[in-house]
Design an enzyme around this catalytic site. Structure first.
Site, PDB file in Angstrom:
ATOM      1  N   LYS B  28       0.867  -1.178   0.000  1.00  0.00           N
ATOM      2  CA  LYS B  28       0.000   0.000   0.000  1.00  0.00           C
ATOM      3  C   LYS B  28       0.906   1.230   0.000  1.00  0.00           C
ATOM      4  O   LYS B  28       1.934   1.242   0.694  1.00  0.00           O
ATOM      5  CB  LYS B  28      -0.873  -0.044   1.255  1.00  0.00           C
ATOM      6  CG  LYS B  28      -1.938   1.024   1.364  1.00  0.00           C
ATOM      7  CD  LYS B  28      -2.731   0.818   2.656  1.00  0.00           C
ATOM      8  CE  LYS B  28      -3.877   1.806   2.803  1.00  0.00           C
ATOM      9  NZ  LYS B  28      -4.654   1.553   4.047  1.00  0.00           N
ATOM     10  N   SER B 103      -9.482   1.521   3.104  1.00  0.00           N
ATOM     11  CA  SER B 103      -8.646   2.298   2.201  1.00  0.00           C
ATOM     12  C   SER B 103      -7.602   1.472   1.453  1.00  0.00           C
ATOM     13  O   SER B 103      -7.021   1.960   0.497  1.00  0.00           O
ATOM     14  CB  SER B 103      -7.943   3.395   2.993  1.00  0.00           C
ATOM     15  OG  SER B 103      -7.048   2.809   3.924  1.00  0.00           O
ATOM     16  N   SER B 127      -9.463  -0.900   7.299  1.00  0.00           N
ATOM     17  CA  SER B 127      -8.929  -0.667   5.957  1.00  0.00           C
ATOM     18  C   SER B 127      -8.218  -1.855   5.311  1.00  0.00           C
ATOM     19  O   SER B 127      -7.888  -1.797   4.125  1.00  0.00           O
ATOM     20  CB  SER B 127      -7.976   0.532   5.968  1.00  0.00           C
ATOM     21  OG  SER B 127      -8.714   1.726   5.949  1.00  0.00           O
TER      22      SER B 127
END
Lengths: 482, 441
Positions: B28, B103, B127
Site C-alpha cells: 500500500k 482504504s 482498511s
C-alpha cells in the site's frame, strides 16, 4: 515601586548534553554545519517515529532530584500542536498533565536574604530547529527569506517551571544563576546562555502591597542572559506599574525583550495566543521510573552548590570565594583535593578563584587543559607558609605551573624566586644597610618606628626582594633595641 | 525486476532467505520505500521519494520478497472505497462498476486480480479487512504493536496497524511471520517473542467457544450477508464449535468514538505536510500563507474534513465533550471485549455490512461511507487482532466476508478458526478480471 509588589515566575529551558537526541540517534553537537546532524525522525519525515532516550530521562531525573522534586513513577508524553517552520512535525513532543518531576524547591540568597522558591514541575520535551531570517535585521517580519537549521531539532530539552514566588528582579536573577550552578554541578548540560543551552521565559505581574490576588500577568519570552533577565523583569515591573497608575489595566500578552532598546515590546496578545490542543502522544508508551531507579539517581547526585557553600563556610572560606567555588564544580574539586593534600584553605581559595580563574578566562581554557595538580597547590602553600616564597612570587610560580613548566619548587628555582632563608646572608645585608643609613638607624634606636619601613625596603632592595620582610624587620628591631 | 533477478540468483545459489523468497508483493502506498515514490495517494506528496525503507519493506526485502509495486489507497488511508485518491479510483475486479472497499483497495484489488500474489495493507478502522471482504480475499489486522509501524505514514497512530492481504489463510500467516516482531525504531512495538502463528491451522474448531456479536449481526446488516454468516455459523457448529451469542453494548458507540479519535490524531499527524521541507509547495507572501495554500491545494476534501473535525475535537473547551468522551468510550469497549473473552475464545461477525457498493454511491454521503466500517472499527479501538475470510457471493456475484476476532496476541487461535472457516466455505469463485496464471497457482 513603593506601594507595589512584583510577582514573578520563571520557566527555564535547559538543553541536555546527551550523546544522542531525545527521540533519535543523531548526535547532540553545537555549531555543526547546518542540517548535518539530522535523520528522518528529527526532520519529521513521513512515517518516522520517536524512541525515547534513556540518558535524557536520567538527566531530567538528576535535575528533578536536585531540585527536591517528587518523581512520578508513571508519566506520559503529549503532543503540543502549533505550526512553525522550525518545528518539523508541527507538533512538539512534550509533557502536559503528568510531568516526570513536580513539587520541588530551591533556596536562593540575595545579599544574605534567603528565600525558598517553589518548583511547580520539571518536564521533558524536544527542542525545535532554528530559523535564520535573511534581511530586515533578522526578524521574521519583513525578512526576504528564511532558512531552517534542524541540527537542534530533537535535542533533549528540560523545562523547569517555578512557582510565582519571586518578588524582585534581583531574586529572579539569583534564581536563574542558582539553577545554572545546580545544572552545571550535575554535569547534564553546559548551560551556556550565550549558546542558548539555557534560556528563560518570565511571567510578571504587579499588585498593591498587601493584596492577596495576583495582578494580570505578561510573559517575556526567550531571555538569554542573567543580566537581561534582571533588566527585562525590572523594566516590565516598571511598565506595569506605570500602566496601572495611569488608570489603565495591564493586558495579558506575550512580550519580547530587546537588549538594545532596554525595553519589552509586544509579541502577541492573548487573543492571538495559541490553543495547543494537547493530547497523549500515541507513538510513545508511558515512562516508568520505579523506586530503585529513583534511589540510584539520588545516590549518584554530586554535592550541590548550596551544600558546598555551607561546607566552605564551615571551613572558614570567605563568602565570596565560597560562592565562586560553588558555581564552578571542577575548580571546587581541585580546591577540595588541594586542601585534603594539606594546602592552606585561605591561600588556595585565593589562588583558584583568583589567578586560576583569570588564567582560564584569558586563554579560554578548561581546567583539564592546564597542568595544575592538587599536590602543586599543597606544595606552593607550604612554600609560602614556610617563608620560602613571598605571596606575590607565589602567584607568578602558579602561572608557571599552569603553563606546565614544572612543580612549584622547580618553577621557583628556575625563575630565581626563592626567598633567602639563610640567616647569615640576611644578617650581612642588614649590617650593610645599617652602615649605609646610619642616620635612619639612629632614629630607629630612638624609638622612631616611621623609619623601619624605609630600612626594610633598603634590605629588600639589596637582596633583590628575596628576603622575608618580616624576618628583616625583626632583625632590625632587635639590633636597634640591643 | 532487479529484485526478481536477485531472487532467481539466490535460488540458483541455493540460498534460503525465507518463505517469501522470490514472491511478488505489493505495498500500500503509505509505506515508505527507499527510492520508490511514496505518495499516500495525495497530491501533497506527489513525487516524494523517502530516503529510507519502512521496517516492513526492509523485512520483506531481507526475506527475499520482490516488491512489485505500490498500490492505490484513499488519500492518507481515509476512506472505505479507494475513491478518495488524487490519482483516481481503483475498481473492484469482481465488477468494475463497484468499489473495492478501502482504504487498502489497491492492495485488495491487486491480490484479487492476481497482479500480486500477496500484499500489505494498513488497517486503522477496517482498511485491510473491509476491502478484503469486498474483493473476496483474506485480510488480517494483527494485534496493535505486533508489526512495526516505522515507515508507515501515520493516519491515526493509536489505531494503525499493518497486516497481510492474501488469497489464503496460510499465505497470510507466511506474510505476517515475515514482517512481525519487535522493532527498536517503534516504541509501541511488541517486545515479546513472536510465536509461530500457523501451528494450529489444521486443528479445527472442535470444542472452541465462538461468540456471535449481537450488535454486529442485527439491524443495518444486509440480509444476504447475514444469511451467509448464519450458514457459516451452522457449519462451524457442525464442525464441533460451541456457538453462542454475545452482546457488546458499548460497540454501538464505536463508530462515533472512532470518528473523533482518528481525526484528532490525524490532525496532528498530517500537520507536518506544510510545504517547508518536502512534497508540494504553493508559494505565498508569508510562511503562514505558503503553508495554508500548500495544505489547501495538497489535501483532498475527505482529508480536509477529518483534519478540521480532529482540530475541533481537540480544541480548548471542546476536548472533554468530544475527544475526552471518545477515549472513555474506547475504554468501555475494551472492557466489553475483555468480559466477552472470559466466556468465548473468539468473536465473529460479518466483516462489512454490505458487499461491494457502486462507484460513486456513497461518495456524497460521508456518514453512509463511515458506516462501512461499523463491524471492523471495534478491533482497532481495542487493539485486538481480526481477520476477514471470504465465504461466498451474493446474488450479484459479489464476495461476502466473515470476520473472526480474538484477544490480543492470540493470532494462533485467530488463524486456527480462520483456516477452518476457509475450509468450510470452500470459496473458489474468482473475479472476472483475474489474470489466469495466478489463478492456477
Amino acid at each position: 515601586m513603593s506601594g507595589w509588589e512584583a510577582v514573578v515566575g520563571i520557566e527555564t529551558h535547559v538543553e541536555l548534553q546527551t550523546a544522542s537526541k531525545m527521540f533519535c540517534g543523531c548526535p547532540v553537537v553545537f555549531g555543526a554545519e547546518p542540517n548535518t546532524t539530522t535523520c528522518p525522525v528529527c526532520l519529521g519525515l513521513p512515517g518516522a517515529m520517536p524512541v525515547p532516550n534513556e540518558e535524557a530521562i536520567e538527566g531530567i531525573l538528576r535535575i528533578g532530584t536536585a531540585l527536591d522534586c517528587e518523581i512520578a513513577e508513571h508519566s506520559v508524553f503529549h503532543r503540543k500542536n502549533y505550526f512553525y517552520p522550525d518545528l518539523p512535525k508541527n507538533y512538539q513532543i512534550s509533557q502536559y498533565d503528568v510531568p516526570i518531576c513536580h513539587d520541588g524547591s530551591v533556596e536562593i540568597d540575595v545579599d544574605g536574604d534567603a528565600s525558598v522558591i517553589g518548583i511547580t514541575r520539571v518536564h521533558m520535551e524536544e527542542d525545535t530547529g532554528k530559523s535564520i531570517h535573511v534581511g530586515e535585521g533578522g526578524r521574521i517580519h519583513g525578512a526576504e527569506h528564511s532558512l531552517v537549521d534542524f541540527n537542534r531539532s530533537g535535542v533533549p530539552l528540560v523545562e523547569i517551571v517555578s512557582e510565582p514566588d519571586l518578588r524582585s528582579p534581583e531574586q529572579a536573577r539569583e534564581y536563574g544563576a542558582e539553577l545554572q550552578r545546580i545544572v552545571r554541578a550535575l554535569g547534564v548540560s553546559d548551560v551556556r546562555l550565550e549558546e542558548g543551552s539555557m534560556r528563560f521565559d518570565a511571567n510578571i505581574s504587579v499588585r498593591r502591597a498587601g493584596d492577596v490576588e495576583y495582578g494580570t500577568r505578561t510573559e517575556v519570552k526567550n531571555v538569554n542572559s542573567l543580566r537581561s533577565l534582571q533588566r527585562a523583569i525590572a523594566h516590565e515591573i516598571e511598565r506595569q506599574i506605570g500602566v496601572l497608575e495611569s488608570g489603565e489595566p495591564v493586558v495579558q500578552e506575550t512580550r519580547h525583550w530587546s537588549e538594545d532598546l532596554g525595553a519589552t515590546t509586544l509579541m502577541r496578545s492573548k487573543e492571538e495566543s495559541e490553543d495547543y490542543r494537547y493530547f497523549l502522544e500515541p507513538d510513545l508508551v508511558p515512562m516508568r521510573v520505579d523506586a530503585s531507579w529513583q534511589a540510584r539517581v539520588r545516590e549518584a547526585l554530586p554535592e550541590l552548590p548550596a551544600a558546598r557553600r555551607a561546607r566552605y563556610k564551615g571551613l572558614g572560606v570567605d563568602r565570596r570565594t565560597a560562592a565562586v567555588l560553588a558555581a564552578a564544580p571542577d575548580i571546587a574539586d581541585l580546591f577540595d583535593a588541594a586542601v585534603s593534600a594539606g594546602a592552606d584553605v585561605r591561600l588556595s581559595g585565593i589562588w583558584v578563584t583568583g589567578e586560576l580563574v583569570a588564567y582560564l578566562r584569558a586563554g579560554d581554557r578548561a581546567l583539564d587543559e592546564t597542568a595544575v595538580e592538587p599536590d602543586h597547590l599543597a606544595e606552593l602553600s607550604a612554600m609560602v607558609t614556610g617563608g620560602r616564597l613571598s605571596a606575590t612570587a607565589a602567584k607568578e610560580v602558579l602561572g608557571g605551573v599552569l603553563d606546565g613548566d614544572g612543580s612549584p619548587g622547580e618553577v621557583a628555582a628556575a625563575r630565581d624566586l626563592l626567598q633567602i632563608t639563610d640567616a647569615g646572608a640576611i644578617e650581612s645585608a642588614v649590617a650593610a644597610v645599617i652602615g649605609e643609613h646610619a642616620d635612619a638607624f639612629a632614629k630607629l634606636r630612638e624609638g622612631d618606628e616611621k623609619v623601619l619601613g624605609f630600612l626594610v625596603g633598603q634590605v629588600m632592595r639589596a637582596t633583590g626582594g628575596k628576603a622575608d620582610p618580616r624576618q628583616v624587620s625583626e632583625l632590625l628591631r632587635s639590633k636597634a633595641g640591643g | 525486476m532487479r529484485g526478481a533477478e536477485a531472487a532467481d540468483a539466490a535460488f540458483a545459489a541455493g540460498e534460503v532467505q525465507g518463505p517469501l523468497q522470490g514472491i511478488p508483493v505489493a505495498l500500500k502506498d503509505n509505506m515508505c520505500t527507499r527510492g520508490m515514490p511514496t505518495t499516500c495517494s495525495s497530491k501533497i506528496l506527489d513525487g516524494y521519494e523517502p530516503p529510507y525503507d519502512a521496517t516492513v519493506a526492509a523485512r520483506l526485502r531481507a526475506g527475499g520478497a520482490v516488491i512489485v509495486g505500490k498500490t492505490n489507497l484513499d488519500e492518507f488511508a481515509m476512506g472505505s472505497s479507494t475513491e478518495n485518491s488524487a490519482y483516481g479510483p481503483t475498481f473492484n475486479p469482481w465488477d468494475p462498476a463497484t468499489v473495492p472497499g478501502g482504504s487498502s483497495g489497491g492492495s485488495a484489488a491487486a491480490v484479487a486480480a492476481g497482479t500480486a500474489l500477496v500484499a500489505l495493507g494498513s488497517d486503522t478502522g477496517g482498511s485491510i479487512r473491509q476491502p478484503a471482504s469486498l474483493c473476496g480475499i483474506v485480510g488480517m489486522k494483527p494485534t496493535y504493536g505486533l508489526v512495526s509501524r516505522y515507515g508507515l505514514i501515520a493516519f491515526a497512530s493509536s489505531l494503525d496497524q499493518i497486516g497481510p492481504m492474501t488469497r489464503t489463510v496460510a499465505d497470510a500467516v507466511a506474510l505476517l511471520e515475515t514482517v512481525a516482531g519487535f522493532d527498536p525504531l517503534d516504541a509501541t512495538s511488541y517486545r515479546g517473542e513472536v510465536p509461530s502463528f500457523g501451528r494450529s491451522l489444521e486443528a479445527g474448531v472442535a470444542g472452541l467457544r465462538i461468540g456471535v456479536v449481537t450488535e454486529l449481526t442485527s439491524e443495518g446488516i444486509d440480509s444476504q450477508v447475514l444469511g451467509a454468516v448464519t450458514s457459516m455459523l451452522d457449519d462451524l457448529a457442525e464442525a464441533g464449535a460451541d456457538i453462542s451469542e454475545v452482546s457488546l453494548p458499548s460497540t454501538t458507540y464505536g463508530l462515533p468514538a472512532y470518528y473523533l479519535i482518528a481525526p484528532a490524531e490525524c490532525s496532528a499527524n498530517l500537520a507536518r505536510f506544510d510545504g517547508v521541507r518536502y512534497g508540494l509547495r504553493v508559494e505565498g507572501e508569508t510562511t503562514e500563507e505558503m503553508m495554508a495554500r500548500t495544505r489547501a491545494e495538497g489535501f483532498g476534501p475527505e482529508v480536509v474534513r477529518r483534519v478540521l473535525l480532529g482540530t475541533y475535537a481537540l480544541s480548548a473547551g471542546y476536548y472533554d465533550a468530544f475527544y475526552g468522551r471518545a477515549l472513555r468510550v474506547r475504554t468501555l469497549i475494551r472492557r466489553d471485549f475483555e468480559r466477552a473473552y472470559e466466556d468465548v475464545d473468539v468473536l465473529v461477525s460479518p466483516t462489512s455490512p454490505t458487499t461491494a457498493f457502486a462507484v460513486g454511491e456513497r461518495a456524497a454521503d460521508p456518514l453512509a461511507m463511515y458506516y462501512s466500517d461499523v463491524c471492523t472499527i471495534p478491533s482497532n479501538l481495542t487493539g485486538d487482532p481480526g481477520i476477514s475470510v471470504p465465504i461466498g457471493v451474493d446474488d450479484a456475484g459479489l464476495p461476502i466476508g466473515f470476520q473472526v476476532m480474538a484477544p490480543a496476541l492470540e493470532e494462533e487461535r485467530l488463524f486456527r478458526v480462520a483456516a477452518e472457516v476457509e475450509r468450510l466455505a470452500a470459496f473458489s469463485a474468482r473475479p472476472a478480471l483475474a489474470t489466469s496464471e495466478v489463478v492456477a497457482s
